[in-house]
Motif scaffolding. Structure first.
Motif, short mmCIF file in Angstrom:
data_model
loop_
_atom_site.label_atom_id
_atom_site.label_comp_id
_atom_site.label_asym_id
_atom_site.label_seq_id
_atom_site.Cartn_x
_atom_site.Cartn_y
_atom_site.Cartn_z
N ILE A 141 0.83 -1.21 0.00
CA ILE A 141 0.00 0.00 0.00
C ILE A 141 0.86 1.26 0.00
CG2 ILE A 141 -1.83 1.29 1.16
CD1 ILE A 141 -2.82 -1.36 2.32
N ILE A 142 1.59 1.50 1.09
CA ILE A 142 2.38 2.72 1.21
C ILE A 142 3.51 2.74 0.19
CG2 ILE A 142 3.91 4.00 2.75
CD1 ILE A 142 2.17 3.19 5.06
N GLY A 143 4.16 1.60 -0.03
CA GLY A 143 5.27 1.55 -0.96
C GLY A 143 4.86 1.92 -2.37
N ALA A 144 3.72 1.39 -2.82
CA ALA A 144 3.24 1.70 -4.17
C ALA A 144 2.92 3.19 -4.32
CB ALA A 144 2.00 0.85 -4.49
N LEU A 145 2.31 3.77 -3.30
CA LEU A 145 2.00 5.21 -3.34
C LEU A 145 3.28 6.04 -3.40
CD1 LEU A 145 -0.89 5.39 -0.70
CD2 LEU A 145 -1.09 5.48 -3.18
N PHE A 146 4.28 5.65 -2.62
CA PHE A 146 5.53 6.41 -2.59
C PHE A 146 6.25 6.32 -3.94
CE2 PHE A 146 10.16 6.42 -1.80
CZ PHE A 146 10.29 7.72 -1.30
N ALA A 147 6.39 5.11 -4.48
CA ALA A 147 7.08 4.95 -5.76
C ALA A 147 6.34 5.68 -6.88
CB ALA A 147 7.21 3.46 -6.09
N GLY A 148 5.01 5.58 -6.91
CA GLY A 148 4.25 6.29 -7.93
C GLY A 148 4.38 7.80 -7.81
N PHE A 149 4.39 8.30 -6.59
CA PHE A 149 4.54 9.74 -6.35
C PHE A 149 5.89 10.23 -6.88
CE2 PHE A 149 5.94 13.16 -3.38
CZ PHE A 149 5.01 14.13 -3.75
N VAL A 150 6.95 9.47 -6.62
CA VAL A 150 8.28 9.85 -7.09
C VAL A 150 8.33 9.85 -8.62
CG1 VAL A 150 10.70 9.14 -7.16
CG2 VAL A 150 9.44 9.08 -5.00
N ALA A 151 7.76 8.82 -9.26
CA ALA A 151 7.77 8.75 -10.72
C ALA A 151 7.02 9.93 -11.35
CB ALA A 151 7.17 7.43 -11.18
N VAL A 152 5.88 10.29 -10.79
CA VAL A 152 5.10 11.42 -11.32
C VAL A 152 5.88 12.72 -11.15
CG1 VAL A 152 3.01 12.79 -11.00
CG2 VAL A 152 2.87 10.30 -11.01
N LEU A 153 6.55 12.91 -10.02
CA LEU A 153 7.32 14.13 -9.81
C LEU A 153 8.46 14.24 -10.82
CD1 LEU A 153 7.57 14.46 -5.92
CD2 LEU A 153 6.16 15.79 -7.48
N ILE A 206 -0.60 5.57 -16.20
CA ILE A 206 0.07 4.27 -16.33
C ILE A 206 0.17 3.59 -14.97
CG2 ILE A 206 2.29 3.18 -16.84
CD1 ILE A 206 2.68 5.27 -19.04
N ILE A 207 0.56 4.34 -13.94
CA ILE A 207 0.71 3.77 -12.60
C ILE A 207 -0.63 3.28 -12.07
CG2 ILE A 207 1.28 4.34 -10.21
CD1 ILE A 207 3.43 6.22 -11.33
N VAL A 208 -1.70 4.05 -12.29
CA VAL A 208 -3.02 3.63 -11.83
C VAL A 208 -3.44 2.34 -12.52
CG1 VAL A 208 -5.47 4.24 -11.81
CG2 VAL A 208 -3.76 5.95 -11.17
N VAL A 209 -3.22 2.25 -13.84
CA VAL A 209 -3.60 1.05 -14.58
C VAL A 209 -2.80 -0.16 -14.10
CG1 VAL A 209 -3.54 -0.04 -16.86
CG2 VAL A 209 -4.37 2.30 -16.62
N VAL A 210 -1.48 0.02 -13.91
CA VAL A 210 -0.64 -1.09 -13.46
C VAL A 210 -1.05 -1.53 -12.06
CG1 VAL A 210 1.71 -1.74 -12.80
CG2 VAL A 210 1.31 -0.50 -14.92
N GLN A 211 -1.35 -0.58 -11.18
CA GLN A 211 -1.77 -0.93 -9.82
C GLN A 211 -3.10 -1.67 -9.84
OE1 GLN A 211 0.02 -0.72 -7.11
NE2 GLN A 211 1.71 0.21 -8.26
N GLN A 212 -4.00 -1.29 -10.73
CA GLN A 212 -5.27 -2.01 -10.85
C GLN A 212 -5.05 -3.43 -11.37
OE1 GLN A 212 -8.39 -1.05 -9.85
NE2 GLN A 212 -7.26 0.62 -8.90
N LEU A 213 -4.16 -3.57 -12.36
CA LEU A 213 -3.82 -4.91 -12.84
C LEU A 213 -3.18 -5.74 -11.75
CD1 LEU A 213 -2.41 -4.12 -16.41
CD2 LEU A 213 -4.55 -5.27 -15.85
N GLU A 214 -2.32 -5.10 -10.95
CA GLU A 214 -1.67 -5.82 -9.85
C GLU A 214 -2.70 -6.34 -8.86
OE1 GLU A 214 0.54 -4.68 -5.76
OE2 GLU A 214 1.17 -3.54 -7.52
N GLY A 215 -3.59 -5.44 -8.43
CA GLY A 215 -4.54 -5.83 -7.39
C GLY A 215 -5.59 -6.83 -7.86
N ASN A 216 -5.99 -6.74 -9.15
CA ASN A 216 -7.10 -7.56 -9.63
C ASN A 216 -6.67 -8.74 -10.49
OD1 ASN A 216 -9.26 -5.84 -8.55
ND2 ASN A 216 -8.52 -4.35 -10.02
N VAL A 217 -5.44 -8.74 -11.01
CA VAL A 217 -5.00 -9.80 -11.91
C VAL A 217 -3.73 -10.47 -11.40
CG1 VAL A 217 -4.31 -10.38 -14.27
CG2 VAL A 217 -6.05 -8.63 -13.89
#
Length: 371
Positions: free
Chosen positions: A257-269, A286-297
Motif C-alpha cells: 500500500i504505502i510503498g506503491a504510493l511512494f514509488a508512484g509519487f516519485v515517478a510522477v514528480l 500508467i501507474i493507476v492502470v498497473v496498480q489495478q492490474l496488480e490488485g485484480n489480476v
C-alpha cells in the motif's frame, strides 16, 4: 427509581479489572524486554533474517533438485553459487548505476515538490500560509530522507556490501545451511521439546514458514512485473532515470500500500520536472492502470492465498515499523504481522471448543492432543 449498586459485584468487577490490568502490564513488560534483547542481538538477528528471506526465494529451486535425487549438500551448493552469480550480475548491472543516479533522483523529487508548492501558492488555490510552507518544507526533507533510505536499502539489500561484508557472508552461509538442513529442523525441534510443545511449536513454525515464503516470493514477482511495466512506460515517454525508478518500484512492492504510493509519487514528480504536466499525467495514468492490474489480476494469480491481514492492519504495521526501525522496519513490518497472525490463529484454534458432536463422529476433531 434506580436500584443501588451492589457492593459485592462492584468489588468483584474492580478485582477483575485490576487483575486484567496487571496481566496486561506483565505482557507489555515482557514485550519490552524481548524488544530490548532483540536490539542488543541485532548484529546476529539481522544476518539470520536476511538468510531466511534469501532462503524463501531460493528454496523452490533447491527443492526441485532434491526431488530429482540430488544430495542435499550438492543441491544447496549449486543453488548458493547460482544465487551469488545472480547477485553479482544485479550489482554490476543495476545496483551500481542506481547508486550513481540516486543524487539526481533525489534532486528531481525535491524540484518536483517545489513546483507543487509554487502551483499551490498561485491561483486558484492561492495558498500562502506559513503552516503550508512549513508542511512543504517538511515534505521536502522527508522525501530526501525517505528516498535516500530507500535507495540505500536497494543497494545494501541487494549487494549487502555497503553496510558490512560480515553480514553478507553470515547471511549466505546461513542460507546454505538452511537449504541443506532445513527439512531436518522441525523433526529435530520436535524431539527437543517436551509434551504438547513437541506438537504445537513445529506446526506453528511450519505455518509461519509457508506464510513467509508465500509473501516474499509473491511480492517479489508482483514487484518485478510492476517495475517492468512502469519502467517500460517511462522509457516510451522518454522520462529520465528509468532504471532507478524501476528499482524503486520493485523494492516498494515489499511495503504494501504505502510503498506503491511512494514509488508512484516519485515517478510522477520526475516526469513533471523533466517532461512537463502532460507526461506527468500520462505517467500517473500508467501507474493507476498497473496498480489495478496488480490488485485484480497479478496478485490473485501469483499469490494463491493471502496473508489474512486487513488493509488497516497492514497500514498500522507499516507505520509502526517505520517509526521504530526506519526503512528496515517498514520492510519487515508486514511479514512480522503475518507471523503474529499465524501464532494467534493457531492459539485460537486450540482454545476454541469443538462443535457439538464433532468428537463423537471424528476422533481427530475431538480437541487438543493430550500432553
Amino acid at each position: 427509581m434506580t436500584a443501588p449498586l451492589s457492593s459485592s459485584r462492584s468489588r468483584a468487577a474492580l478485582r477483575i479489572s485490576a487483575r486484567v490490568s496487571a496481566e496486561l502490564l506483565l505482557v507489555l513488560a515482557g514485550l519490552a524486554v524481548a524488544l530490548w534483547l532483540l536490539g542488543r542481538m541485532w548484529s546476529v538477528v539481522w544476518p539470520l533474517v536476511c538468510g531466511l528471506l534469501m532462503t524463501t526465494l531460493t528454496w523452490p529451486v533447491a527443492r526441485v533438485l532434491r526431488r530429482r535425487g540430488w544430495p542435499p549438500a550438492l543441491a544447496a551448493s549449486v543453488v548458493t553459487v547460482l544465487f551469488l552469480l545472480l547477485l553479482a550480475g544485479v550489482v554490476a548491472l543495476i545496483a551500481v548505476p542506481v547508486a550513481s543516479q540516486s543524487g539526481e533522483l533525489s534532486d528531481g523529487v525535491v524540484e518536483g515538490i517545489q513546483r507543487l508548492r509554487e502551483w499551490a501558492a498561485g491561483p486558484p488555490l492561492n495558498i500562502g500560509d506559513a503552516q503550508i510552507d512549513k508542511a512543504f518544507d517538511s515534505a521536502v526533507a522527508r522525501a530526501q530522507e525517505g528516498l535516500g533510505s530507500m535507495v540505500g536499502a536497494v543497494v545494501t539489500g541487494v549487494s549487502t556490501v555497503v553496510n558490512g561484508v560480515v553480514t553478507a557472508v553470515l547471511a549466505l552461509f546461513l542460507m546454505f545451511f538452511f537449504l541443506k538442513d532445513g527439512p531436518r529442523f522441525l523433526p529435530w525441534l520436535a524431539r527437543q521439546l517436551p509434551g504438547r510443545l513437541a506438537t504445537d511449536v513445529p506446526v506453528v513454525f511450519a505455518r509461519g514458514w509457508d506464510t513467509l515464503g508465500s509473501f516474499v516470493r509473491s511480492q517479489a514477482a508482483v514487484g518485478l512485473l510492476d517495475a517492468v511495466l512502469i519502467g517500460l512506460g517511462l522509457w516510451i515517454l522518454g522520462v529520465p532515470l528509468v532504471l532507478p525508478l524501476a528499482v524503486l518500484t520493485f523494492v516498494s512492492a515489499f511495503v504494501p500500500i504505502i510503498g506503491a504510493l511512494f514509488a508512484g509519487f516519485v515517478a510522477v514528480l520526475i516526469a513533471l520536472v523533466s517532461n512537463g504536466l502532460m507526461d506527468a499525467l500520462i505517467v500517473l495514468a500508467i501507474i493507476v492502470v498497473v496498480q489495478q492490474l496488480e490488485g485484480n489480476v497479478f496478485q490473485p494469480i501469483i499469490q494463491s492465498r493471502g496473508l489474512g491481514l486487513h488493509a488497516a492492519v497492514v497500514l498500522l504495521a507499516v507505520t509502526l515499523g517505520g517509526s521504530l526501525a526506519g526503512i528496515v522496519g517498514s520492510l519487515l513490518a508486514v511479514p512480522i504481522a503475518a507471523l503474529i497472525a499465524v501464532v494467534w490463529n493457531y492459539v485460537r484454534e486450540q482454545l476454541t471448543d469443538p462443535a457439538p458432536g464433532a468428537g463423537e463422529d471424528d476422533p481427530d476433531l475431538a480437541g487438543p492432543l493430550p500432553s
